[in-house]
Design a protein around this motif. Structure first.
Motif, PDB file in Angstrom:
ATOM      1  N   ASN A 179      -3.774   5.255  12.033  1.00  0.00           N
ATOM      2  CA  ASN A 179      -4.654   5.803  11.001  1.00  0.00           C
ATOM      3  C   ASN A 179      -6.038   5.159  11.046  1.00  0.00           C
ATOM      4  N   ARG A 226      -7.936   6.651  13.945  1.00  0.00           N
ATOM      5  CA  ARG A 226      -8.325   8.020  13.634  1.00  0.00           C
ATOM      6  C   ARG A 226      -9.521   8.041  12.683  1.00  0.00           C
ATOM      7  N   ASN A 227      -9.453   7.258  11.623  1.00  0.00           N
ATOM      8  CA  ASN A 227     -10.531   7.254  10.631  1.00  0.00           C
ATOM      9  C   ASN A 227     -11.831   6.720  11.221  1.00  0.00           C
ATOM     10  N   GLN A 262     -13.304   9.332  13.627  1.00  0.00           N
ATOM     11  CA  GLN A 262     -13.823  10.481  12.890  1.00  0.00           C
ATOM     12  C   GLN A 262     -15.181  10.161  12.271  1.00  0.00           C
ATOM     13  N   GLN A 263     -15.330   8.940  11.790  1.00  0.00           N
ATOM     14  CA  GLN A 263     -16.625   8.535  11.252  1.00  0.00           C
ATOM     15  C   GLN A 263     -17.680   8.481  12.351  1.00  0.00           C
TER      16      GLN A 263
END
Length: 297
Positions: free
Chosen positions: A81, A84-85, A88-89
């Motif tokens: 996670n 992924r975060n 994505q940022q």
């Protein structure tokens, strides 16, 4: 120290080395040097400890200690996670973004490699106790290195397609690669820029499975991102005409790849495209599907 100490230390050492072998910063600069690597090395160390203490816990009938393995699974999901975060940022400020499919694939890889480090330390410790020999543990550790090396090397696009350079052309305002329509460019000044900086490539799928895999938008976005990272990109924010694109020929499944690299090196571009990883979420094996039946889970 007791007789559990050396097997555990050997298992931890093998697990950490396995994670280090799988931790590489490539041309995409991810994970970043140095802080990005520290996070993954630390998680690999934790995974190695958990894998190494599993066998001694069973031997001592301390089954409550094995509950830490379930805790580890939760922690490694958090790693996924986190990756992924973070990506994505970062994707929001990329001139050519990775795309959600590519990001999910990277996050999945980092989670799975912690499990491989845990498994390597587990196998090493098990072999040590099973044969009551440090040599057996070392041999098992070496075998774990090769197994991790094989498992970390996924498929590449060059296995699925034939890649060739193709010239760009305009038919009126339409930009084409061979007979594949890319986009509409009405301004003559933009057309000159595209003919000056742009390059075109054709990707011919080798099979029906490759054809369907290439139809995935995430797989195509990964190609554009890796080319932009490897060769640079001639564009800035607010220039929608100078956007790399990959479009599909609906008749035969070929992909026309339009890029605007700062370095015009055809051979290097073909090599970069060929080395783009085949994304797990994009792979389709239609040839193995049961005809007229339902897929199993």
């Amino acid at each position: 120290m007791n007789h559990y100490t050396f097997p555990i230390l050997l298992g931890v050492l093998v697990g950490v080395i396995t994670r280090l072998i799988m931790l590489r910063t490539d041309t995409r600069q991810y994970p970043t040097r140095l802080h990005g690597k520290i996070v993954h090395i630390a998680m690999g160390f934790i995974a190695a400890i958990l894998g190494a203490v599993a066998i001694p816990s069973i031997m001592k009938k301390d089954f409550s200690a094995l509950t830490f393995l379930t805790l580890a699974a939760s922690q490694f999901r958090d790693v996924r996670n986190m990756e992924r975060n973070t990506l994505q940022q970062l994707d929001g400020v990329e001139l050519v973004p990775r795309g959600s499919t590519y990001i999910e694939g990277i996050a999945l890889v980092f989670e799975s490699r912690n499990y491989l480090a845990m498994m390597a330390s587990f196998v090493t410790t098990f072999a040590y106790f099973a044969f009551n020999s440090p040599i057996a543990g070392v041999i098992a550790g070496i075998a774990s290195f090769f197994a991790a090396k094989a498992l970390m090397s996924g498929g590449r696009l060059q296995d699925l397609v034939e890649i060739e350079h193709a010239p760009l052309r305009f038919d009126g305002a339409g930009l084409y690669i061979d007979n594949i329509y890319i986009m509409n460019i009405g301004l003559p000044a933009r057309q000159k820029e595209i003919m000056k900086y742009g390059m075109g490539f054709l990707l011919k799928p080798k099979s029906m499975d490759a054809n369907i895999t290439l139809s995935n938008l995430g797989q195509r976005q990964a190609i554009l991102h890796d080319v932009a990272v490897g060769l640079g990109v001639v564009r800035d924010s607010g220039t929608p005409a100078l956007v790399p694109l990959a479009k599909r020929d609906l008749n035969d499944g070929r992909i026309g790849v339009f890029v605007l690299p700062q370095e015009h090196d055809v051979e290097k571009a073909i090599q970069i495209i060929g080395n783009v990883p085949t994304l797990e979420n994009a792979i389709r094996l239609s040839s193995e599907a049961a005809k007229g039946g339902r897929t199993s889970s």
